[in-house]
Design a protein around this motif. Structure first.
Motif, PDB file in Angstrom:
ATOM      1  N   THR A  86      58.583  32.319  35.591  1.00 59.41           N
ATOM      2  CA  THR A  86      57.297  32.841  36.053  1.00 59.41           C
ATOM      3  C   THR A  86      56.362  31.688  36.413  1.00 59.41           C
ATOM      4  OG1 THR A  86      56.462  32.942  33.784  1.00 59.41           O
ATOM      5  CG2 THR A  86      57.424  34.959  34.685  1.00 59.41           C
ATOM      6  N   ALA A  87      55.436  31.978  37.309  1.00 60.44           N
ATOM      7  CA  ALA A  87      54.396  31.020  37.667  1.00 60.44           C
ATOM      8  C   ALA A  87      53.077  31.762  37.717  1.00 60.44           C
ATOM      9  CB  ALA A  87      54.704  30.374  39.018  1.00 60.44           C
ATOM     10  N   PHE A  88      51.996  31.083  37.379  1.00 61.30           N
ATOM     11  CA  PHE A  88      50.666  31.680  37.372  1.00 61.30           C
ATOM     12  C   PHE A  88      49.789  30.896  38.347  1.00 61.30           C
ATOM     13  CE2 PHE A  88      52.725  32.660  33.422  1.00 61.30           C
ATOM     14  CZ  PHE A  88      52.428  34.012  33.229  1.00 61.30           C
ATOM     15  N   ILE A  89      49.350  31.594  39.379  1.00 66.63           N
ATOM     16  CA  ILE A  89      48.636  30.933  40.471  1.00 66.63           C
ATOM     17  C   ILE A  89      47.254  31.552  40.645  1.00 66.63           C
ATOM     18  CG2 ILE A  89      48.658  30.436  42.947  1.00 66.63           C
ATOM     19  CD1 ILE A  89      51.744  30.612  42.779  1.00 66.63           C
ATOM     20  N   VAL A  90      46.234  30.722  40.607  1.00 70.63           N
ATOM     21  CA  VAL A  90      44.853  31.168  40.834  1.00 70.63           C
ATOM     22  C   VAL A  90      44.330  30.450  42.068  1.00 70.63           C
ATOM     23  CG1 VAL A  90      42.504  31.244  39.921  1.00 70.63           C
ATOM     24  CG2 VAL A  90      44.458  31.585  38.384  1.00 70.63           C
ATOM     25  N   ARG A  91      43.815  31.229  43.024  1.00 68.13           N
ATOM     26  CA  ARG A  91      43.257  30.638  44.233  1.00 68.13           C
ATOM     27  C   ARG A  91      41.907  31.263  44.559  1.00 68.13           C
ATOM     28  NH1 ARG A  91      48.496  29.693  48.256  1.00 68.13           N
ATOM     29  NH2 ARG A  91      49.529  28.187  46.879  1.00 68.13           N
ATOM     30  N   GLU A  92      41.167  30.565  45.364  1.00 72.18           N
ATOM     31  CA  GLU A  92      39.838  31.033  45.765  1.00 72.18           C
ATOM     32  C   GLU A  92      39.872  31.448  47.229  1.00 72.18           C
ATOM     33  OE1 GLU A  92      35.385  29.283  46.759  1.00 72.18           O
ATOM     34  OE2 GLU A  92      36.926  27.963  45.915  1.00 72.18           O
ATOM     35  N   GLY A  93      39.206  32.560  47.545  1.00 69.23           N
ATOM     36  CA  GLY A  93      39.124  32.973  48.944  1.00 69.23           C
ATOM     37  C   GLY A  93      39.206  34.468  49.139  1.00 69.23           C
ATOM     38  N   GLN A  94      39.493  34.862  50.374  1.00 70.31           N
ATOM     39  CA  GLN A  94      39.594  36.275  50.728  1.00 70.31           C
ATOM     40  C   GLN A  94      40.949  36.818  50.256  1.00 70.31           C
ATOM     41  OE1 GLN A  94      41.335  38.197  53.218  1.00 70.31           O
ATOM     42  NE2 GLN A  94      40.050  39.993  52.888  1.00 70.31           N
ATOM     43  N   LEU A  95      40.928  37.956  49.590  1.00 68.99           N
ATOM     44  CA  LEU A  95      42.104  38.490  48.904  1.00 68.99           C
ATOM     45  C   LEU A  95      43.365  38.533  49.760  1.00 68.99           C
ATOM     46  CD1 LEU A  95      40.498  41.452  46.924  1.00 68.99           C
ATOM     47  CD2 LEU A  95      41.716  39.523  45.922  1.00 68.99           C
ATOM     48  N   SER A  96      43.344  39.328  50.823  1.00 70.48           N
ATOM     49  CA  SER A  96      44.572  39.534  51.587  1.00 70.48           C
ATOM     50  C   SER A  96      45.054  38.244  52.242  1.00 70.48           C
ATOM     51  CB  SER A  96      44.376  40.625  52.635  1.00 70.48           C
ATOM     52  OG  SER A  96      43.321  40.301  53.510  1.00 70.48           O
ATOM     53  N   LYS A  97      44.140  37.428  52.733  1.00 68.96           N
ATOM     54  CA  LYS A  97      44.546  36.176  53.378  1.00 68.96           C
ATOM     55  C   LYS A  97      45.285  35.263  52.418  1.00 68.96           C
ATOM     56  CE  LYS A  97      40.856  35.973  56.847  1.00 68.96           C
ATOM     57  NZ  LYS A  97      39.702  35.186  57.336  1.00 68.96           N
ATOM     58  N   GLY A 114      48.233  46.943  43.148  1.00 70.13           N
ATOM     59  CA  GLY A 114      47.818  48.185  42.509  1.00 70.13           C
ATOM     60  C   GLY A 114      46.963  49.041  43.435  1.00 70.13           C
ATOM     61  N   LYS A 115      46.942  50.331  43.144  1.00 66.85           N
ATOM     62  CA  LYS A 115      46.097  51.291  43.868  1.00 66.85           C
ATOM     63  C   LYS A 115      45.254  52.014  42.817  1.00 66.85           C
ATOM     64  CE  LYS A 115      44.819  53.903  47.429  1.00 66.85           C
ATOM     65  NZ  LYS A 115      45.767  54.782  48.139  1.00 66.85           N
ATOM     66  N   LYS A 116      43.937  51.775  42.864  1.00 62.98           N
ATOM     67  CA  LYS A 116      43.050  52.319  41.839  1.00 62.98           C
ATOM     68  C   LYS A 116      42.340  53.587  42.293  1.00 62.98           C
ATOM     69  CE  LYS A 116      42.043  47.687  40.108  1.00 62.98           C
ATOM     70  NZ  LYS A 116      41.001  46.677  39.909  1.00 62.98           N
ATOM     71  N   THR A 117      42.093  54.460  41.309  1.00 60.54           N
ATOM     72  CA  THR A 117      41.274  55.643  41.567  1.00 60.54           C
ATOM     73  C   THR A 117      40.102  55.715  40.595  1.00 60.54           C
ATOM     74  OG1 THR A 117      42.784  56.944  40.178  1.00 60.54           O
ATOM     75  CG2 THR A 117      43.147  57.008  42.560  1.00 60.54           C
ATOM     76  N   SER A 118      40.314  55.257  39.374  1.00 55.95           N
ATOM     77  CA  SER A 118      39.237  55.320  38.378  1.00 55.95           C
ATOM     78  C   SER A 118      38.981  53.982  37.686  1.00 55.95           C
ATOM     79  CB  SER A 118      39.561  56.380  37.310  1.00 55.95           C
ATOM     80  OG  SER A 118      40.743  56.029  36.600  1.00 55.95           O
ATOM     81  N   ILE A 119      39.979  53.105  37.695  1.00 56.85           N
ATOM     82  CA  ILE A 119      39.816  51.806  37.038  1.00 56.85           C
ATOM     83  C   ILE A 119      38.844  50.947  37.837  1.00 56.85           C
ATOM     84  CG2 ILE A 119      40.994  49.655  36.410  1.00 56.85           C
ATOM     85  CD1 ILE A 119      43.517  51.306  35.946  1.00 56.85           C
ATOM     86  N   PRO A 120      37.840  50.364  37.198  1.00 55.60           N
ATOM     87  CA  PRO A 120      36.923  49.484  37.926  1.00 55.60           C
ATOM     88  C   PRO A 120      37.599  48.192  38.341  1.00 55.60           C
ATOM     89  CG  PRO A 120      36.444  49.405  35.582  1.00 55.60           C
ATOM     90  CD  PRO A 120      37.465  50.492  35.771  1.00 55.60           C
ATOM     91  N   GLY A 121      37.035  47.554  39.353  1.00 53.90           N
ATOM     92  CA  GLY A 121      37.607  46.310  39.860  1.00 53.90           C
ATOM     93  C   GLY A 121      37.876  46.419  41.338  1.00 53.90           C
ATOM     94  N   SER A 122      38.011  45.293  41.987  1.00 58.10           N
ATOM     95  CA  SER A 122      38.116  45.278  43.439  1.00 58.10           C
ATOM     96  C   SER A 122      39.483  45.682  43.968  1.00 58.10           C
ATOM     97  CB  SER A 122      37.787  43.875  43.967  1.00 58.10           C
ATOM     98  OG  SER A 122      38.646  42.926  43.379  1.00 58.10           O
ATOM     99  N   GLY A 123      40.553  45.323  43.244  1.00 57.18           N
ATOM    100  CA  GLY A 123      41.886  45.606  43.730  1.00 57.18           C
ATOM    101  C   GLY A 123      42.238  44.725  44.912  1.00 57.18           C
ATOM    102  N   VAL A 124      43.286  45.069  45.617  1.00 56.30           N
ATOM    103  CA  VAL A 124      43.752  44.302  46.766  1.00 56.30           C
ATOM    104  C   VAL A 124      43.866  45.227  47.962  1.00 56.30           C
ATOM    105  CG1 VAL A 124      45.679  42.956  47.693  1.00 56.30           C
ATOM    106  CG2 VAL A 124      45.006  42.666  45.315  1.00 56.30           C
ATOM    107  N   ILE A 125      43.546  44.712  49.145  1.00 59.71           N
ATOM    108  CA  ILE A 125      43.544  45.536  50.353  1.00 59.71           C
ATOM    109  C   ILE A 125      44.974  45.782  50.806  1.00 59.71           C
ATOM    110  CG2 ILE A 125      42.643  45.754  52.691  1.00 59.71           C
ATOM    111  CD1 ILE A 125      40.468  43.741  51.884  1.00 59.71           C
ATOM    112  N   SER A 126      45.533  46.943  50.436  1.00 61.06           N
ATOM    113  CA  SER A 126      46.939  47.241  50.674  1.00 61.06           C
ATOM    114  C   SER A 126      47.277  47.366  52.149  1.00 61.06           C
ATOM    115  CB  SER A 126      47.324  48.539  49.959  1.00 61.06           C
ATOM    116  OG  SER A 126      47.062  48.439  48.582  1.00 61.06           O
ATOM    117  N   GLN A 127      46.398  47.995  52.922  1.00 62.74           N
ATOM    118  CA  GLN A 127      46.698  48.251  54.322  1.00 62.74           C
ATOM    119  C   GLN A 127      46.821  46.957  55.121  1.00 62.74           C
ATOM    120  OE1 GLN A 127      44.258  51.435  55.597  1.00 62.74           O
ATOM    121  NE2 GLN A 127      45.885  52.271  56.823  1.00 62.74           N
TER     122      GLN A 127
END
Length: 307
Positions: A86-97, A114-127
């Motif tokens: 496993t690797a853990f990567i943290v980056r700064e910037g626009q999510l999908s890019k 993930g696809k959220k309906t009730s959990i708070p948080g930004s999530g990731v732009i799936s489309q």
């Protein structure tokens, strides 16, 4: 279909992360994957230069804190008996890019979001990811369970439908043939049917017959590897086949829906298909796998321009 050797999992420090870690472990175990990249994207930081001058380790400390939190959630939710790099990567910037760039750098086979309906948080732009990724994308609704008991494959008998069905067969192979595959075709009666002198029901039968014939031609092109594929024909009554697909998924208690991305060439790479687009938009109950042959997304040109 290609083997899923490298998986990128998009975490965002919400409760959704627990579900994604469990899915990633499930997929990696069944595919004998080599590596999972757990990633977290920090939105653009606007920290004044004088503050950074006073606290030069501020960003590095933030990154290390995020990595520690990611490692903890993975430790708590990954099968302790399962050993994978496993690797853990943290980056700064626009999510999908940033996710797209990482997928390209690591030559990823699958992106997991993930696809959220009730959990708070930004999530990731799936489309956006589905349009531009050069690999497959699995979109997991909150509270989903990692299983592949029943697989629903919507099909219009095209090449990208073939990709999706072959992926379902591959999953069934890895599940020792215990998965049930349902191939659904949603057909409709054209509005001008009455000019033919046929009734609505009569023309509906004609459309159904054509769908059945096309399915037989379609399935002959596919190596089912001895697994049973159950064809299913659904008449669309409200000009919205996605609703018919989701209703059927609910009815048969589908574990996952698999659909092929439409883009296969430079001219079509950014068009994943109206069906897939709408499924991504409104489905929030069933995990959705958008398959794309690895490296076939010529939308990489736009991706390079945008990064």
């Amino acid at each position: 279909m290609y083997q899923i050797k490298k998986i990128i999992v998009c975490l965002d420090q919400s409760e959704m992360d627990k579900t994604l870690v469990k899915f990633a472990t499930f997929i990696a175990k069944s595919n004998q994957s080599k590596k999972i990249y757990f990633t977290n994207i920090i939105r653009n930081l606007s920290i004044p230069k004088d503050v950074l001058a006073e606290f030069p380790n501020l960003i590095d400390n933030m990154v290390e804190e995020r990595k520690s939190q990611m490692k903890q959630v993975v430790k708590e939710n990954q099968d302790p008996d399962f050993n994978i790099s496993t690797a853990f990567i943290v980056r700064e910037g626009q999510l999908s890019k940033k996710v797209l760039k990482l997928a390209n750098e690591k030559s990823a086979d699958l992106i997991l979001v993930g696809k959220k309906t009730s959990i708070p948080g930004s999530g990731v732009i799936s489309q956006r990811l589905a349009r531009r990724a050069s690999c497959s994308l699995l979109i997991v609704p909150e509270n989903s369970q990692p299983k592949v008991k029943k697989i629903l494959v919507p099909s219009d008998f095209s090449d990208y439908s073939k990709d999706a069905l072959e992926e379902a067969i591959e999953i069934t192979e890895k599940n020792d043939g215990k998965s049930e595959i349902v191939c659904q075709n949603v057909y409709s009666v054209p509005s001008g049917y009455h000019f033919t002198g046929k009734s609505y029901e009569e023309f509906s039968e004609i459309m159904l017959m054509h769908a059945q014939v096309n399915y037989k031609k379609f399935i002959r092109k596919i190596d089912t590897k001895g697994h049973t594929i159950t064809p299913l024909y659904t008449r669309d009554e409200d000009d919205d086949p996605v609703v018919d697909i989701l209703n059927k998924a609910k009815e048969i208690e589908a574990s996952i829906i698999i659909i092929g991305a439409k883009g296969r060439t430079a001219a079509t790479a950014l068009f994943i298909g109206s069906l897939a687009e709408r499924l991504i938009q409104i489905n929030n109950k069933v995990p959705l796998l958008v398959t794309r042959p690895k490296g076939k997304n010529a939308g990489i040109i736009e991706y390079i321009l945008e990064i």
